[in-house]
Design a protein around this motif. Structure first.
Motif, PDB file in Angstrom:
ATOM      1  N   LYS A  78       0.832  -1.205   0.000  1.00 21.71           N
ATOM      2  CA  LYS A  78       0.000   0.000   0.000  1.00 21.71           C
ATOM      3  C   LYS A  78       0.866   1.254   0.000  1.00 21.71           C
ATOM      4  N   ALA A  79       1.969   1.216   0.750  1.00 17.49           N
ATOM      5  CA  ALA A  79       2.870   2.365   0.797  1.00 17.49           C
ATOM      6  C   ALA A  79       3.475   2.644  -0.579  1.00 17.49           C
ATOM      7  N   LEU A  80       3.929   1.586  -1.260  1.00 12.88           N
ATOM      8  CA  LEU A  80       4.526   1.768  -2.581  1.00 12.88           C
ATOM      9  C   LEU A  80       3.503   2.307  -3.576  1.00 12.88           C
ATOM     10  N   GLY A  81       2.268   1.828  -3.475  1.00 12.10           N
ATOM     11  CA  GLY A  81       1.222   2.326  -4.363  1.00 12.10           C
ATOM     12  C   GLY A  81       0.936   3.799  -4.147  1.00 12.10           C
ATOM     13  N   MET A  82       0.901   4.225  -2.884  1.00  8.74           N
ATOM     14  CA  MET A  82       0.622   5.631  -2.590  1.00  8.74           C
ATOM     15  C   MET A  82       1.791   6.525  -3.005  1.00  8.74           C
ATOM     16  N   LEU A  83       3.006   6.045  -2.827  1.00  5.46           N
ATOM     17  CA  LEU A  83       4.178   6.820  -3.240  1.00  5.46           C
ATOM     18  C   LEU A  83       4.181   7.019  -4.756  1.00  5.46           C
ATOM     19  N   LYS A  84       3.860   5.968  -5.493  1.00  2.64           N
ATOM     20  CA  LYS A  84       3.817   6.073  -6.950  1.00  2.64           C
ATOM     21  C   LYS A  84       2.728   7.031  -7.390  1.00  2.64           C
ATOM     22  N   SER A  85       1.552   6.941  -6.773  1.00  2.42           N
ATOM     23  CA  SER A  85       0.433   7.828  -7.127  1.00  2.42           C
ATOM     24  C   SER A  85       0.766   9.293  -6.848  1.00  2.42           C
ATOM     25  N   GLY A 123       3.667  10.639  -7.210  1.00  2.00           N
ATOM     26  CA  GLY A 123       4.685  11.141  -8.128  1.00  2.00           C
ATOM     27  C   GLY A 123       6.104  10.872  -7.686  1.00  2.00           C
ATOM     28  N   PHE A 124       6.305   9.761  -6.975  1.00  2.00           N
ATOM     29  CA  PHE A 124       7.648   9.383  -6.556  1.00  2.00           C
ATOM     30  C   PHE A 124       8.082   8.092  -7.227  1.00  2.00           C
ATOM     31  N   GLN A 125       9.365   8.017  -7.504  1.00  2.00           N
ATOM     32  CA  GLN A 125       9.986   6.766  -7.921  1.00  2.00           C
ATOM     33  C   GLN A 125      10.692   6.188  -6.700  1.00  2.00           C
ATOM     34  N   CYS A 126      10.234   5.031  -6.223  1.00  2.00           N
ATOM     35  CA  CYS A 126      10.881   4.419  -5.065  1.00  2.00           C
ATOM     36  C   CYS A 126      12.123   3.678  -5.549  1.00  2.00           C
ATOM     37  N   ILE A 127      13.288   4.168  -5.142  1.00  2.00           N
ATOM     38  CA  ILE A 127      14.555   3.599  -5.598  1.00  2.00           C
ATOM     39  C   ILE A 127      14.877   2.319  -4.844  1.00  2.00           C
ATOM     40  N   THR A 128      14.713   2.344  -3.524  1.00  2.00           N
ATOM     41  CA  THR A 128      14.971   1.152  -2.707  1.00  2.00           C
ATOM     42  C   THR A 128      13.988   1.110  -1.543  1.00  2.00           C
ATOM     43  N   VAL A 129      13.709  -0.114  -1.086  1.00  2.00           N
ATOM     44  CA  VAL A 129      12.996  -0.345   0.170  1.00  2.00           C
ATOM     45  C   VAL A 129      13.836  -1.345   0.950  1.00  2.00           C
ATOM     46  N   ALA A 130      14.283  -0.954   2.120  1.00  2.00           N
ATOM     47  CA  ALA A 130      15.138  -1.841   2.909  1.00  2.00           C
ATOM     48  C   ALA A 130      14.871  -1.634   4.390  1.00  2.00           C
ATOM     49  N   PRO A 131      14.977  -2.701   5.197  1.00  2.00           N
ATOM     50  CA  PRO A 131      14.810  -2.549   6.646  1.00  2.00           C
ATOM     51  C   PRO A 131      15.930  -1.702   7.235  1.00  2.00           C
ATOM     52  N   HIS A 155      12.795   1.547   5.209  1.00  2.00           N
ATOM     53  CA  HIS A 155      13.241   2.839   4.669  1.00  2.00           C
ATOM     54  C   HIS A 155      12.886   2.866   3.176  1.00  2.00           C
ATOM     55  N   TYR A 156      11.888   3.679   2.839  1.00  2.00           N
ATOM     56  CA  TYR A 156      11.499   3.877   1.454  1.00  2.00           C
ATOM     57  C   TYR A 156      12.281   5.090   0.942  1.00  2.00           C
ATOM     58  N   PHE A 157      13.244   4.857   0.069  1.00  2.00           N
ATOM     59  CA  PHE A 157      14.064   5.949  -0.461  1.00  2.00           C
ATOM     60  C   PHE A 157      13.559   6.292  -1.848  1.00  2.00           C
ATOM     61  N   ASN A 158      13.086   7.544  -2.007  1.00  2.00           N
ATOM     62  CA  ASN A 158      12.363   7.950  -3.202  1.00  2.00           C
ATOM     63  C   ASN A 158      12.998   9.150  -3.891  1.00  2.00           C
ATOM     64  N   LYS A 159      12.696   9.245  -5.182  1.00  2.00           N
ATOM     65  CA  LYS A 159      13.119  10.410  -5.972  1.00  2.00           C
ATOM     66  C   LYS A 159      11.887  11.025  -6.602  1.00  2.00           C
TER      67      LYS A 159
END
Length: 356
Positions: free
Chosen positions: A324-331, A333-341, A350-354
């Motif tokens: 759900k978090a990745l979907g909301m970030l994309k909506s 206008g973010f590109q999620c580069i990495t997701v890591a604990p 840690h959702y690291f976005n551009k």
């Protein structure tokens, strides 16, 4: 799926959970009253009276509490001398000041129970939407203690991806959304004096604490603001190179609006670090998480009703999860580069976005 569990077996499981719940409240008493800290400093073999005197408490209450701790296998007792000891390795877990402190976290349980009856009314179809923040007496102070335990050192999200440290060292504009008492952003401002830092929180009480923190540390490169995250200043458009949000997005009444605001205030190709609870969006995918029941209950009694209190609040809850978090970030206008604990003892994702 065929189960070999009997009613008697299940009854014992429930009794174990019940016992653990009461024991957790006992641990909270030990943390809140300073009993664990007193025992940590006293060494081995002290009587209930000596422990009570050291903590400045009544012996009879301390003695009964020790009964809980001994039978709960937290404190050890010498039967002959009737003395009590908190082994050093247990004291390190319950009293730690520079890392995750389970003793402090148990205090959340009795604090949340102050809204138990009102929350039951929220369940009913015609009951309240949710709960106002003012209903949670002491929550701000407890979150302050927990944040300091979790981020006692420079937050490891700074070193977990290669882009962040060079960015901060180059001298950029940074803002922490939902900064609370400013502990995290002040640690960052200390470590990277060439960058300019800002903290935003809706709570005036938290912002006063944050300003006091910065003044105590003598920081001149951090400024704090009282704003709602869903309506940041218009002149902030494309002002910041880097935005962070530590365990705050899931609490928002309007998280989609907040994420859109974060994108608006970022410069083109700016970065956004979102730390949030390490959870999955499907309940069954959290079965292997040993603290999932605690996290869901925390959500049920605080994060979710605090959001739902507002008209059309999203009520994401603590366990909204990665999908759900990745979907909301994309909506947003973010590109999620990495997701890591993260490497904390109570880790986040840690959702690291551009910004795109």
């Amino acid at each position: 799926m065929t189960s070999t569990e009997t009613a008697d077996m299940f009854s014992r499981i429930i009794l174990q959970h019940l016992n653990s719940g009461f024991l957790s409240v006992g641990i909270a008493f030990g943390s809140t009253t300073g009993l664990f800290q007193a025992m940590e400093n006293m060494g081995e073999g002290k009587t209930s009276q000596e422990i009570a005197d050291a903590a400045g408490l009544k012996e009879r209450y301390v003695r009964e509490w020790l009964g809980v701790m001994v039978t709960g296998k937290i404190v050890e007792m010498d039967d002959e001398s009737e003395t009590f000891n908190l082994p050093a390795h247990r004291a390190n877990v319950l009293c730690a000041k520079d890392k995750f402190n389970t003793g402090t976290y148990t205090e959340l349980l009795p604090l949340l129970c102050q809204v138990y009856s009102p929350i039951t009314k929220c369940f009913t179809k015609n009951g309240p939407r949710g709960m106002p923040y003012s209903s949670y007496t002491g929550l701000h102070e407890l979150m302050k203690k927990n944040t300091r335990a979790k981020y006692s050192k420079l937050p490891n999200f700074i070193t977990s991806v290669k882009e962040v440290r060079p960015l901060l060292e180059s001298g950029v504009n940074v803002v922490d959304i939902g900064c609370g008492d400013g502990f995290v952003v002040c640690r960052m401002a200390e470590a990277f004096p060439t960058s300019e830092f800002h903290g935003v929180d809706i709570s005036e009480e938290a912002i006063i604490s944050a300003r006091n923190e910065a003044a105590t540390l003598g920081l001149t490169n951090v400024t704090f603001h009282t704003h709602t995250a869903a309506r940041l200043p218009a002149y902030w458009s494309e002002l910041f190179d880097y935005v962070i949000a530590c365990d705050t997005i899931h609490d928002q009444a309007y998280p989609d609006v907040v994420l859109s605001e974060i994108r608006r205030i970022l410069k083109p190709n700016g970065y956004f670090s979102m730390m949030d609870i390490m959870a999955e969006s499907k309940i069954t995918d959290n079965m292997s998480n040993p603290i999932a029941p605690m996290l869901y209950m925390t959500s049920l009694m605080s994060c979710m009703p605090l959001s739902l209190y507002f008209e059309n609040g999203a009520g994401l809850g603590t366990m909204w999860g990665k999908d759900k978090a990745l979907g909301m970030l994309k909506s947003a206008g973010f590109q999620c580069i990495t997701v890591a604990p993260t490497e904390d003892e109570l880790p986040d994702y840690h959702y690291f976005n551009k910004k795109v």
